[in-house]
Design a protein around this motif. Structure first.
Motif, PDB file in Angstrom:
ATOM      1  N   ARG A  51      -1.645   7.270  52.046  1.00 44.53           N
ATOM      2  CA  ARG A  51      -1.276   7.700  50.689  1.00 44.53           C
ATOM      3  C   ARG A  51      -2.442   7.502  49.727  1.00 44.53           C
ATOM      4  NH1 ARG A  51       3.798   5.238  52.122  1.00 44.53           N
ATOM      5  NH2 ARG A  51       3.195   3.310  51.044  1.00 44.53           N
ATOM      6  N   ALA A  52      -3.157   6.388  49.866  1.00 46.17           N
ATOM      7  CA  ALA A  52      -4.294   6.109  48.984  1.00 46.17           C
ATOM      8  C   ALA A  52      -5.420   7.105  49.212  1.00 46.17           C
ATOM      9  CB  ALA A  52      -4.792   4.688  49.213  1.00 46.17           C
ATOM     10  N   ALA A  53      -5.645   7.480  50.465  1.00 41.01           N
ATOM     11  CA  ALA A  53      -6.696   8.452  50.778  1.00 41.01           C
ATOM     12  C   ALA A  53      -6.372   9.813  50.179  1.00 41.01           C
ATOM     13  CB  ALA A  53      -6.885   8.555  52.287  1.00 41.01           C
ATOM     14  N   VAL A  54      -5.113  10.213  50.278  1.00 42.13           N
ATOM     15  CA  VAL A  54      -4.691  11.482  49.687  1.00 42.13           C
ATOM     16  C   VAL A  54      -4.893  11.448  48.174  1.00 42.13           C
ATOM     17  CG1 VAL A  54      -2.698  12.955  49.198  1.00 42.13           C
ATOM     18  CG2 VAL A  54      -3.061  12.069  51.518  1.00 42.13           C
ATOM     19  N   ALA A  55      -4.470  10.354  47.535  1.00 47.09           N
ATOM     20  CA  ALA A  55      -4.581  10.237  46.083  1.00 47.09           C
ATOM     21  C   ALA A  55      -6.037  10.269  45.621  1.00 47.09           C
ATOM     22  CB  ALA A  55      -3.916   8.945  45.616  1.00 47.09           C
TER      23      ALA A  55
END
Length: 244
Positions: A51-55
């Protein structure tokens, strides 16, 4: 304490982040929990990391999920890790697909049970058209084995006459690696305070920025991911050249 060099490059987002996820066992032991609890908590950290990578806008995220050396662990631990892998491939891929995540697998899948291999290939096929983020799971992967299999494949191509020895250079060799269609990692992160690559993406990490953090993998979250990107933004990447 993190090593920082060069001026800050505000707004720079790496294309490819690779992570050696380490510390599940120590996390569990420090809490008096069974090892399996550490691996389960580590699997939850994987979801936070994605999720952090996508954000952040990262396009490639490679996770060292199961090394070729991990087969040396106890049969019970291998069984636990395989069961977790089977569960996440079977039941969590749809959630990732809905976020635009593509799944890729590198490594020697032949050592896994047929149903795990089938789930892995299904995950790749069902997410193949997604473009937001490619998550590469390194399963039964070893950097040295990757280099050896590339050399063998290249030698066979030369023997077959489809490749001339005079054509071999670094780019040609890279085309025979399991990561042939992937960008090299900009960052290799290792959690838990250990400072080694442990046979992970050895060829591909030649010019990666290495970042070692004390955090145990099950505690890794979006804040840690952002901190890694902040460290990267302060690194001066020269690729062997002198600063201007």
């Amino acid at each position: 304490m993190y090593p920082v060099a060069g001026g800050r490059r505000a707004g720079i987002v790496p294309v490819h982040v690779a992570i050696i996820m380490d510390g599940n066992g120590r996390w569990a032991a420090s809490r008096g929990l069974p090892l399996l609890a550490g691996h389960r908590a580590g699997a939850e950290a994987v979801q936070r990391c994605i999720r952090a990578a996508v954000a952040a806008g990262v396009k490639w995220l490679t996770l060292y999920a199961f090394s070729s050396e991990n087969w040396r662990r106890t049969p019970q631990e291998v069984a636990d890790l395989t069961s977790l892998l089977r569960y996440y491939l079977r039941y969590k891929v749809a959630e990732l697909a809905a976020k635009g995540v593509r799944i890729r697998i590198i490594g020697d899948l032949s050592r896994f049970a047929p149903d795990v291999r089938a789930e892995a290939r299904r995950a790749e096929m069902e997410t193949a058209s997604n473009t937001v983020l490619t998550v590469v799971l390194a399963l039964s992967y070893g950097g040295r084995a990757d280099i050896v299999q590339a050399a063998l494949r290249m030698a066979k191509a030369i023997d077959a006459g489809t490749l001339a020895a005079s054509q071999v250079d670094e780019d040609t060799f890279g085309g025979f690696l399991m990561t042939a269609d992937m960008p090299d990692p900009d960052i290799v992160v290792r959690t838990s305070g250990e400072s080694r690559l442990s046979n992970f993406l050895l060829w591909q990490s030649a010019y990666a920025e290495l970042i070692f953090i004390e955090t145990l993998w099950p505690d890794f979250d979006a804040g840690h991911f952002d901190a890694v990107l902040q460290i990267y933004s302060r690194r001066e990447r020269r690729f062997g050249a002198r600063p201007v």
